[in-house]
Design an enzyme around this catalytic site. Structure first.
Site, short mmCIF file in Angstrom:
data_model
loop_
_atom_site.label_atom_id
_atom_site.label_comp_id
_atom_site.label_asym_id
_atom_site.label_seq_id
_atom_site.Cartn_x
_atom_site.Cartn_y
_atom_site.Cartn_z
N HIS A 178 44.19 46.79 28.64
CA HIS A 178 44.45 46.60 27.21
C HIS A 178 43.15 46.68 26.44
CE1 HIS A 178 42.81 42.47 26.57
NE2 HIS A 178 43.03 42.35 27.86
N CYS A 179 43.26 46.98 25.15
CA CYS A 179 42.10 46.95 24.25
C CYS A 179 42.33 45.83 23.25
CB CYS A 179 41.90 48.31 23.58
SG CYS A 179 43.32 48.86 22.62
N VAL A 180 41.78 45.94 22.07
CA VAL A 180 41.88 44.85 21.10
C VAL A 180 43.31 44.66 20.61
CG1 VAL A 180 41.10 44.03 18.84
CG2 VAL A 180 39.51 45.17 20.38
N ARG A 224 46.17 46.99 21.86
CA ARG A 224 47.19 47.78 22.56
C ARG A 224 47.19 47.58 24.07
NH1 ARG A 224 44.57 52.98 20.83
NH2 ARG A 224 42.98 51.53 20.09
#
EC number: 2.7.1.201
Length: 477
Positions: free
Chosen positions: A27-29, A31
């Site tokens: 995951h990113c910030v 998504r």
């Protein structure tokens, strides 16, 4: 924040094809970033109905589910527990996704892996250079004079800012050397040393090379009768990219074949000596010629037909983002700055960011569903600040006509500022803050370009939505 609804996470897993369809995930910030065996198994209609999901899109071999800042961390923890997958880094997920790509996609990914890690330094340098421009460029606040000319006590302050801001561009080969050698599997420290070698102060500075050649003052080495120019590669991209690849391969080979006890004495010295000689004898001169051809070709196109060049680049840039090919132009922008001290491509990119944000903002008013309104608003703000993926993939491409409205508007804005010769001194600052990277004498023209992409995409999206009324009501309610 309260824990997430586990049942909603189960539904996300189910609607992306089940845990057996998931090869890797991170995951990113905002998504979840998933690599799926078969994206055709995704039940998009039901996935969109999950309360946690604010949107989704597929890009560069990854299926990305927009969750939201803060919440995505908790969703990912439950996701890992329910699927039984081990936690993966973004790079591991990118590597798995890259296996599904063709040679062009893999090549673009390599460039992205090299340039994205150094972007924070470039963005910082660009912002600081913008502050220096405000202080040192004449005609902004006083007729034919700069702030430091009117108030000399600010001169030292402005000069320190210039030194700090200019360092990342002056020593760009050092940044690229570190990132490229690391990406190719070699020692990043050797990449730093390689970059320093290529900008050593004993070499003829690349910025003054043309004048030195015209005056016949370029210093040379005499290697047993062979004369080699002592040329540095300040601000250059291609020479250090190719040299880094060679250095990394030599480094890896030697570390595999030299006994551990002798590696400190053999690997670094041999790798740097061989790469250094190759860089000054062959790699540097050849790639410098290639870089000049690219630069002269682009400059020539925009000199001969700026309206066409600006319109085409403005129209196509967001399409390139979809394919990931926009990463190629990071290198082109940096090469233009290294060769001409400015770039005419980055201002167009900034307008493309704004146009995507404006089109998404129009959907905020067109949409009736609360979740879509929230996604449209947050993604438009993100795009106006230079990050367009949520707007492109989560909103504009989803309904198609906002995307067409944005690229048409960006083409018009790009043509306008290209005709007026708008240029930037640095890259990395996109969207509305991008004006800080623009050479001050072009601020007025760029401001008009910004007005075009702040108004026209909104109007076009609104008009297009009327012609797509049935589709809009069905999809946006």
């Amino acid at each position: 924040m309260a824990s997430v609804n586990e049942e909603s996470v189960r539904k996300i897993i189910q609607y992306v094809g089940g845990k057996n369809n998931i090869k890797a995930g991170t995951h990113c910030v905002t998504r979840l970033r998933l690599v799926l065996d078969d994206e055709s198994k995704v039940d998009k209609e039901n996935l969109d109905k999950v309360d946690l999901v604010k949107g989704f899109f597929s890009a560069n071999g990854q299926f990305q589910v927009v969750i939201g800042q803060g919440t995505v961390d908790k969703v990912y923890d439950v996701f890992i527990r329910l699927t039984g997958l081990g936690e993966a880094t973004k790079q591991e997920v990118k590597d798995v996704a890259a296996e599904k790509g063709n040679w062009l996609q893999r090549g673009i990914k390599v460039l992205a892996d090299i340039f994205i890690p150094i972007l924070p330094a470039i963005v910082t340098a660009g912002l600081l250079m913008g502050i220096n421009n405000i202080l040192a460029n004449p005609g902004i606040f006083f007729k034919n004079q700069s702030i430091v000319q009117v108030y000399p006590q600010w001169d030292g302050f402005a000069n320190i800012i210039f030194v700090i801001a200019n360092a990342a561009f002056t020593f760009l080969p050092v940044l690229i050397g570190w990132s490229a050698v690391r990406r190719f599997g070699g020692s990043p420290l050797l990449g730093i040393v390689l970059g320093l070698i290529l900008v050593h102060p004993d070499l003829q500075n690349a910025y003054g090379l043309a004048q030195a050649r015209s005056e016949g003052t370029v210093p040379v080495w005499n290697l047993f009768g062979l004369e080699v120019e002592k040329v540095g590669y300040q601000g250059q991209v291609l020479p250090v990219l190719f040299a880094s690849y060679v250095l990394a391969k030599i480094d890896v080979f030697l570390r595999r074949h030299v006994p551990d006890n002798f590696q400190l004495l053999v690997v670094g010295p041999v790798a740097l000596l061989v790469t250094g000689f190759l860089a000054f004898l062959f790699i540097g001169p050849v790639t410098m010629i290639l870089a000049n051809w690219i630069t002269e070709g682009l400059v020539g196109l925009f000199d001969i037909a700026p309206i066409i060049g600006g319109a085409v680049y403005g129209f196509l840039y967001s399409i390139l983002v979809i394919t990931g090919m926009h990463h190629l132009f990071l290198a082109v922008d940096l090469q233009l700055i290294g060769s001409t001290n400015s770039t005419f491509l980055w201002p167009i990119l900034a307008l493309c960011n704004i146009a995507q944000g404006t089109a998404a903002f129009a959907i905020f008013f067109v949409a009736r569903q609360a979740k879509m309104k929230g996604l449209a608003l947050t993604s438009s703000i993100s795009a106006w600040l230079g990050v367009t993926e949520p707007a492109i993939f989560g909103v504009n491409l989803r309904y198609r006509y906002p995307f067409f409205a944005s690229i048409i508007s960006a083409g018009i804005g790009g043509a306008f500022i290209s005709v007026l010769g708008v240029k930037a001194t640095s890259i990395g600052i996109g969207g509305l803050p991008g004006i800080l990277s623009i050479i001050p004498q072009y601020w007025g023209a760029f401001a008009i370009g910004m007005a075009i992409v702040l108004v026209l995409p909104f109007l076009l999206t609104w008009v297009f939505s009327k012609f797509s009324k049935k589709k809009t009501e069905a999809e946006l309610q």
